[in-house]
Design a protein around this motif. Structure first.
Motif, PDB file in Angstrom:
ATOM      1  N   LEU A 134      19.291 -34.225  31.730  1.00 29.57           N
ATOM      2  CA  LEU A 134      19.818 -35.075  32.708  1.00 29.57           C
ATOM      3  C   LEU A 134      21.228 -35.494  32.279  1.00 29.57           C
ATOM      4  N   LEU A 135      22.218 -35.533  33.002  1.00 31.85           N
ATOM      5  CA  LEU A 135      23.536 -35.567  32.790  1.00 31.85           C
ATOM      6  C   LEU A 135      24.410 -36.513  33.696  1.00 31.85           C
ATOM      7  N   ALA A 136      25.156 -37.407  32.769  1.00 26.63           N
ATOM      8  CA  ALA A 136      26.028 -38.588  33.781  1.00 26.63           C
ATOM      9  C   ALA A 136      27.369 -38.405  33.044  1.00 26.63           C
ATOM     10  N   VAL A 137      28.285 -38.486  33.901  1.00 30.65           N
ATOM     11  CA  VAL A 137      29.781 -38.165  33.356  1.00 30.65           C
ATOM     12  C   VAL A 137      30.763 -39.370  34.056  1.00 30.65           C
ATOM     13  N   ASP A 138      31.675 -39.945  33.093  1.00 31.79           N
ATOM     14  CA  ASP A 138      32.748 -40.860  33.650  1.00 31.79           C
ATOM     15  C   ASP A 138      34.059 -39.936  33.242  1.00 31.79           C
ATOM     16  N   VAL A 139      34.730 -39.283  34.285  1.00 31.33           N
ATOM     17  CA  VAL A 139      35.909 -38.392  33.657  1.00 31.33           C
ATOM     18  C   VAL A 139      36.922 -39.214  33.486  1.00 31.33           C
ATOM     19  N   LYS A 140      37.292 -40.359  34.241  1.00 32.05           N
ATOM     20  CA  LYS A 140      38.374 -41.031  33.756  1.00 32.05           C
ATOM     21  C   LYS A 140      38.422 -41.719  32.323  1.00 32.05           C
ATOM     22  N   ASN A 141      37.277 -42.186  31.835  1.00 35.02           N
ATOM     23  CA  ASN A 141      36.990 -42.659  30.610  1.00 35.02           C
ATOM     24  C   ASN A 141      36.455 -41.508  29.662  1.00 35.02           C
ATOM     25  N   ASN A 142      36.547 -40.401  30.032  1.00 31.92           N
ATOM     26  CA  ASN A 142      35.921 -39.411  29.103  1.00 31.92           C
ATOM     27  C   ASN A 142      34.766 -39.523  28.528  1.00 31.92           C
ATOM     28  N   ILE A 143      33.679 -40.004  29.248  1.00 30.92           N
ATOM     29  CA  ILE A 143      32.215 -40.367  28.824  1.00 30.92           C
ATOM     30  C   ILE A 143      31.452 -39.181  29.217  1.00 30.92           C
ATOM     31  N   ASP A 144      30.621 -38.698  28.352  1.00 32.29           N
ATOM     32  CA  ASP A 144      29.474 -37.844  28.934  1.00 32.29           C
ATOM     33  C   ASP A 144      28.422 -38.263  28.258  1.00 32.29           C
ATOM     34  N   LEU A 145      26.962 -38.264  28.948  1.00 32.08           N
ATOM     35  CA  LEU A 145      25.840 -38.909  28.581  1.00 32.08           C
ATOM     36  C   LEU A 145      24.700 -37.933  28.850  1.00 32.08           C
ATOM     37  N   HIS A 146      23.983 -37.635  28.073  1.00 33.02           N
ATOM     38  CA  HIS A 146      22.786 -36.578  27.889  1.00 33.02           C
ATOM     39  C   HIS A 146      21.556 -37.159  27.645  1.00 33.02           C
ATOM     40  N   TRP A 147      20.667 -36.775  28.449  1.00 38.65           N
ATOM     41  CA  TRP A 147      19.190 -36.863  28.011  1.00 38.65           C
ATOM     42  C   TRP A 147      18.470 -35.889  28.315  1.00 38.65           C
ATOM     43  N   ARG A 148      17.365 -35.489  27.029  1.00 32.16           N
ATOM     44  CA  ARG A 148      16.480 -34.305  27.395  1.00 32.16           C
ATOM     45  C   ARG A 148      15.257 -34.743  26.800  1.00 32.16           C
ATOM     46  N   ALA A 149      14.161 -34.504  27.127  1.00 32.79           N
ATOM     47  CA  ALA A 149      12.923 -34.400  26.584  1.00 32.79           C
ATOM     48  C   ALA A 149      12.846 -33.973  25.066  1.00 32.79           C
ATOM     49  N   HIS A 150      11.940 -34.427  24.195  1.00 30.80           N
ATOM     50  CA  HIS A 150      11.872 -33.879  22.982  1.00 30.80           C
ATOM     51  C   HIS A 150      11.028 -32.398  22.687  1.00 30.80           C
ATOM     52  N   GLY A 151      10.576 -31.837  23.818  1.00 33.01           N
ATOM     53  CA  GLY A 151      10.032 -30.694  23.819  1.00 33.01           C
ATOM     54  C   GLY A 151       8.271 -31.035  23.586  1.00 33.01           C
ATOM     55  N   VAL A 152       7.859 -29.730  23.700  1.00 32.66           N
ATOM     56  CA  VAL A 152       6.126 -29.880  23.548  1.00 32.66           C
ATOM     57  C   VAL A 152       5.511 -30.591  22.385  1.00 32.66           C
ATOM     58  N   PRO A 153       4.695 -31.408  22.156  1.00 33.70           N
ATOM     59  CA  PRO A 153       3.852 -31.613  23.351  1.00 33.70           C
ATOM     60  C   PRO A 153       4.609 -32.928  24.176  1.00 33.70           C
ATOM     61  N   LEU A 154       4.382 -32.594  25.511  1.00 32.84           N
ATOM     62  CA  LEU A 154       5.149 -33.577  26.555  1.00 32.84           C
ATOM     63  C   LEU A 154       4.323 -33.544  27.578  1.00 32.84           C
ATOM     64  N   ARG A 155       3.671 -35.056  27.965  1.00 32.05           N
ATOM     65  CA  ARG A 155       2.987 -35.392  29.065  1.00 32.05           C
ATOM     66  C   ARG A 155       3.810 -35.027  30.323  1.00 32.05           C
ATOM     67  N   SER A 156       4.192 -34.585  30.909  1.00 36.61           N
ATOM     68  CA  SER A 156       5.012 -34.320  32.130  1.00 36.61           C
ATOM     69  C   SER A 156       4.537 -33.516  33.331  1.00 36.61           C
ATOM     70  N   GLN A 157       5.228 -33.648  34.309  1.00 33.22           N
ATOM     71  CA  GLN A 157       5.088 -33.036  35.559  1.00 33.22           C
ATOM     72  C   GLN A 157       5.678 -31.700  35.353  1.00 33.22           C
ATOM     73  N   LYS A 158       5.335 -30.567  36.106  1.00 33.89           N
ATOM     74  CA  LYS A 158       5.497 -29.174  35.990  1.00 33.89           C
ATOM     75  C   LYS A 158       6.952 -29.220  35.732  1.00 33.89           C
ATOM     76  N   SER A 159       7.430 -28.439  34.919  1.00 32.40           N
ATOM     77  CA  SER A 159       8.732 -28.376  34.112  1.00 32.40           C
ATOM     78  C   SER A 159       9.008 -26.905  33.696  1.00 32.40           C
ATOM     79  N   ALA A 160      10.376 -26.656  33.581  1.00 34.10           N
ATOM     80  CA  ALA A 160      10.624 -25.185  33.207  1.00 34.10           C
ATOM     81  C   ALA A 160      10.504 -25.397  31.474  1.00 34.10           C
ATOM     82  N   VAL A 161       9.837 -24.304  30.919  1.00 36.62           N
ATOM     83  CA  VAL A 161       9.426 -24.249  29.717  1.00 36.62           C
ATOM     84  C   VAL A 161      10.820 -23.984  28.971  1.00 36.62           C
ATOM     85  N   ALA A 162      11.947 -23.258  29.624  1.00 34.20           N
ATOM     86  CA  ALA A 162      13.102 -23.235  29.006  1.00 34.20           C
ATOM     87  C   ALA A 162      13.968 -24.384  28.768  1.00 34.20           C
TER      88      ALA A 162
END
Length: 547
Positions: free
Chosen positions: A375-403
């Motif tokens: 996931l990605l959120a950005v604030d261009v004016k204040n030069n903020i970029d915010l990233h989130w991603r899961a920690h990898g397998v094992p992950l109890r999630s819905q169908k997700s791309a392995v890549a």
């Protein structure tokens, strides 16, 4: 303190927890990581030292961190386990009133269902001091005296009345069940791998199979041996993910991952429910130290009053929308972990709204499965970029791309770091069904990556979020036993995480106490009040000098 109860109060019951009882103590219960230095332990020590620089003393501290007392007798009947109805506690040296900053001590005496005193420890109690009218609460430290009694220490940080709550989460007998299933029954949570590829006449072939972690002696060997499976070994972490071999496609055709399901192998005796105990008791400390990496987390780490957390770790601040934006300005923030740290991402996206002449954090649509990210959120004016991603397998999630499922240590290895970069991560609930040595290796690989990062960029801010308490809401919702996500499991993981990073020079944000002591019902995904207080601490770490 104005206590209205007698010195020997009769316990009442606040709630029930999903927990099991063992039909015979120690039968089949593994030594796991708590065993004496056996051949397996020596192998682990050698591995820790050669790969991660962990000495014998360091390994001993790990054993001490996760040690838990076992019953000293065979449990032939459920009635021999700890009974919440017969377990009592007393407030020691009870006074009419107390001064703020004083300590209150409570002694718990555990009895079995026949009302006989227990002579050994190992029960899992949680305790808090709270007062709902002022929305105040503080965590209580429980010490196992190993003789059937437990000492609980409370700091009295606010003026006014208070109530003592001591809860039996699991009996010592139930803990043995949790240990056994954790170390020998890891495939009670399983996953699906989806293979896709071209078929005849321009068709598309698709096949779903079962997958899980490959780890020695973790209850997964019945997936088969020899040519049963496709194995995917990460070249850097050296962890292996294994899937049953598809019938019509090659191993290289693995495209998607998802949660599979739950297998409940508890016996009827193990499924007996344990209840909790509650009684009544009653009454700040200024913290002037500036927040900086490497600070010790005391018990208690702070307290709630009027739903605002006051930290005893360092001098934290309470941030508005404007000061939040100013704190995050020119920051590149990387969050990695599970849905509980994703709550922080979601908070920032909502908390930094668009205003006149100001930009805002706006989430991009990357067309990915939300539970895995990125996931990605950005604030261009204040030069903020915010990233989130899961920690990898094992992950109890819905169908997700392995890549898209990356190991945290690999992600950190790919970041340059620096004064404008903030890296934060957590790992907890998705690892509760695996042996402790598997989780320890995963954590130590992240530790190795963090040490390398801080060597090349020592001015990088690194924040570790500890494990949340889970409570009972999730297991009730899924109609599951605590065998899949007990707070006792989470506590063991929390202790390993703290042990691994205690000397690394990073920030450790203790959410265990914050989620355990709040007056609201415990939830794996805490409510907005708790999240806002966590964010205030987080921002105090990022911006220790008030803007």
């Amino acid at each position: 303190m104005g206590n209205e109860r007698k010195k020997h109060p009769s316990p009442s019951f606040l709630s029930q927890h999903c927990a099991g009882l063992q039909n015979s103590a120690n039968s089949g219960s593994p030594a796991g990581i708590n065993s004496e230095v056996s051949e397996k332990s020596q192998s682990l020590i050698n591995s820790f030292y050669s790969e991660f620089g962990i000495s014998l003393d360091g390994y001993s501290r790990l054993q001490q961190a996760v040690y838990w007392a076992d019953p000293d007798r065979s449990i032939t009947n459920v009635s021999m386990s700890t009974s919440p109805a017969h377990t009592t506690f007393i407030i020691e040296n009870l006074k009419e009133s107390y001064q703020t900053g004083e300590e209150l001590f409570v002694t718990v005496h555990a009895n079995d269902f026949d009302n006989k005193s227990k002579s050994y420890g190992g029960d899992f109690f949680q305790a808090k001091l709270f007062w709902s009218k002022t929305k105040a609460s503080v965590f209580g430290e429980v010490v196992d005296l190993l003789n059937g009694s437990y000492s609980v220490r409370f700091l009295l940080p606010w003026v006014g009345e208070a109530q003592v709550a001591v809860r039996l989460i699991h009996s010592s007998e139930a803990v043995q069940v949790l240990k056994r299933h954790r170390d020998t029954d890891s495939d009670r949570v399983y996953f699906h791998g989806y293979y896709e590829g071209p078929g005849p006449n321009k068709t598309r072939l698709s096949e779903a199979v079962m997958c899980n972690v490959k780890w020695d002696k973790n209850g997964l060997e019945h997936m088969g041996t020899g040519d049963c499976c496709c194995e995917y070994k990460d070249p850097r972490t050296e962890e292996t993910w294994r899937c049953q071999r598809p019938k019509s496609m090659p191993c290289s055709a693995l495209v998607y991952h998802s949660m599979g399901g739950y297998r409940n192998r508890l016996t009827n005796k193990e499924k007996n429910i344990i209840k909790i105990v509650h009684s009544h008791g009653n009454e700040t400390i200024d913290v002037a130290e500036k927040c900086h990496p490497g600070l010790h987390t005391p018990v208690p780490a702070g307290f709630y009053l009027n739903d605002v957390w006051t930290s005893f770790v360092c001098s934290t601040q309470h941030f508005t929308t404007q000061t939040t934006t100013e704190c995050l300005k020119d920051k590149h923030i990387y969050m990695m972990g599970d849905s509980t740290i994703r709550q922080w991402f979601e908070f920032f996206v909502k908390a930094v709204p668009s205003k006149i002449n100001r930009s805002a954090l706006k989430q991009m649509n990357l067309h990915v499965q939300y539970q895995a990210g990125p996931l990605l959120a950005v604030d261009v004016k204040n030069n903020i970029d915010l990233h989130w991603r899961a920690h990898g397998v094992p992950l109890r999630s819905q169908k997700s791309a392995v890549a898209n499922l990356h190991y945290i240590s690999n992600e950190i290895d790919g970041l340059a770091g620096g004064p404008h970069m903030v890296i934060m991560f957590n790992m907890g609930p998705h690892f509760t069904t695996y042996p402790l040595d598997f989780y320890t290796h995963r954590v130590l690989r992240i530790r190795k990556a963090i040490l390398a990062l801080l060597q090349r960029a020592p001015d990088t801010t690194v924040i570790i979020k500890t494990v949340n308490t889970v409570g009972t809401k999730l297991c009730r919702k899924l109609d599951l036993e605590d065998i899949f996500g007990s707070d006792w499991y989470s506590l063991q993981l929390d202790r390993i995480l703290r042990w691994a990073f205690q000397d690394v020079g990073v920030y450790i944000l203790d959410v265990w106490q914050m989620t355990a002591c709040h007056y609201s019902e415990e939830n794996i995904h805490p409510g907005p009040v708790i999240i806002k207080n966590e964010i205030d601490i987080l921002l105090s770490f990022i911006c220790p000098v008030y803007i």
